[in-house]
Design a protein around this motif. Sequence first.
Motif, short mmCIF file in Angstrom:
data_model
loop_
_atom_site.label_atom_id
_atom_site.label_comp_id
_atom_site.label_asym_id
_atom_site.label_seq_id
_atom_site.Cartn_x
_atom_site.Cartn_y
_atom_site.Cartn_z
N ASN A 52 7.91 -4.56 -3.26
CA ASN A 52 8.62 -3.88 -2.17
C ASN A 52 8.35 -2.37 -2.25
OD1 ASN A 52 9.68 -6.28 -1.42
ND2 ASN A 52 11.76 -5.88 -2.13
N GLU A 53 8.23 -1.88 -3.49
CA GLU A 53 7.95 -0.45 -3.67
C GLU A 53 6.55 -0.11 -3.16
OE1 GLU A 53 10.13 1.83 -4.86
OE2 GLU A 53 11.62 0.24 -4.93
N LYS A 81 6.76 0.05 0.59
CA LYS A 81 7.46 1.27 1.00
C LYS A 81 6.49 2.46 0.96
CE LYS A 81 11.14 3.53 -1.16
NZ LYS A 81 12.09 3.36 -2.23
N ALA A 82 5.69 2.55 -0.12
CA ALA A 82 4.75 3.68 -0.25
C ALA A 82 3.73 3.65 0.90
CB ALA A 82 4.04 3.61 -1.60
N ALA A 90 4.06 2.14 3.85
CA ALA A 90 4.71 2.32 5.15
C ALA A 90 5.02 3.81 5.39
CB ALA A 90 5.99 1.49 5.23
N GLN A 91 5.46 4.49 4.32
CA GLN A 91 5.73 5.94 4.47
C GLN A 91 4.45 6.70 4.77
OE1 GLN A 91 7.82 6.56 0.79
NE2 GLN A 91 9.83 6.32 1.75
N ILE A 143 6.25 -4.50 9.87
CA ILE A 143 6.89 -3.18 9.95
C ILE A 143 6.32 -2.37 11.12
CG2 ILE A 143 7.16 -0.96 8.71
CD1 ILE A 143 7.26 -2.66 6.11
N SER A 179 13.01 -5.28 3.67
CA SER A 179 13.51 -4.41 2.61
C SER A 179 13.16 -2.95 2.92
CB SER A 179 12.96 -4.81 1.24
OG SER A 179 11.63 -4.38 1.10
N PHE A 180 12.16 -2.75 3.78
CA PHE A 180 11.83 -1.37 4.20
C PHE A 180 12.56 -0.99 5.48
CE2 PHE A 180 9.21 1.70 6.54
CZ PHE A 180 9.26 2.75 5.64
N LYS A 181 12.59 -1.95 6.43
CA LYS A 181 13.17 -1.64 7.75
C LYS A 181 13.81 -2.93 8.25
CE LYS A 181 10.93 0.48 11.81
NZ LYS A 181 9.63 0.38 12.46
#
Length: 276
Positions: free
Chosen positions: A76-77, A80-81, A83-84, A116, A152-154
């Motif tokens: 998930n991390e 997240k990286a 997606a950001q 996402i 978990s991100f959005k």
Amino acid sequence: MALKDDLKGYWQVAKNTQYLLSYLGLSNRFKRTQDFTYDTYTEFFSRDTKKLKRVKQRLARINNQFITTTTLALENEFIKAHAQAISSVLGTEATGAKLLEVGGGYGRTIFPLSCIFPQADFYALEYTAQGPEAAKKYLEEGLSEIQGVAGSFKAEAAQNHPRFIEFRQGDGKAIHYGDKEFDVSYTNLVLEQIPEPADHERIMAEMLRVTRKASCFLEPWHDAQDLITLGFLNHNDYFRAKSEVLYRIGFKKVTFIPLGFQHNLRFKLGYVIAEV
Ligand SMILES: C[S@@+](CC[C@H](N)C(=O)[O-])C[C@H]1O[C@@H](n2cnc3c(N)ncnc32)[C@H](O)[C@@H]1O
């Protein structure tokens, strides 16, 4: 529990000192080859996709604390990286953008990202023939897991189905797409598997060729390591280049972002955005 985790963590670190010894030239090195990578991943992607479920507990170090977590939570991390980074380069929705994942595996990164960013088109190329096959199965059998990771991100992303994605066999060293076909290209733990520095550079140069805006790399960059983790990467012949190498290849601006977690306690990850 915390004490047990700490002891396990320190044991791992102690084991890793053998890698440090190898770094200092005091023990044998494990030499990686592309054939080894091909065979390992062909075997891995041939497994029943249910067995790919990443709920196995493992030890990780997050913000300098040893914790037991699932592989899935670590991934998930990663999502997240990416997606950001994608939002920072292409805007929050990445509307109408075209993205390429190099070394897509069986899709565990590209599928959640496509939930996402439902307004973008994602493409993957993967070295093994088995990866795209496993990806088809994973999309059918693992949809709820994919949506859970995306959510978990959005939160809204958990409702989305990954859109059409081209998932083809191919080699990152000779990408079969034309010049500047993609807005963003990225890797998730792919260069790490490739032994020769000349091959890393060929892949990076190919990514630059097919990309209009930026190439992103979640990899064990040298910039992120300490001496022990660098010892491990050296011992196992993992990718460990300094991110500044991207300037030599022709990227214009390189941003290194340290990630606050360590993968498998063996190496640290860094995120690099290399602008075209
Ligand atoms: C650790 S896996 C990561 C897979 C995927 N990116 C993910 O996050 O699930 C490394 C992947 O790199 C692929 N790979 C290795 N060498 C490659 C090459 N020369 N071109 C494209 N993919 C490659 C492997 O087949 C494998 O799928």
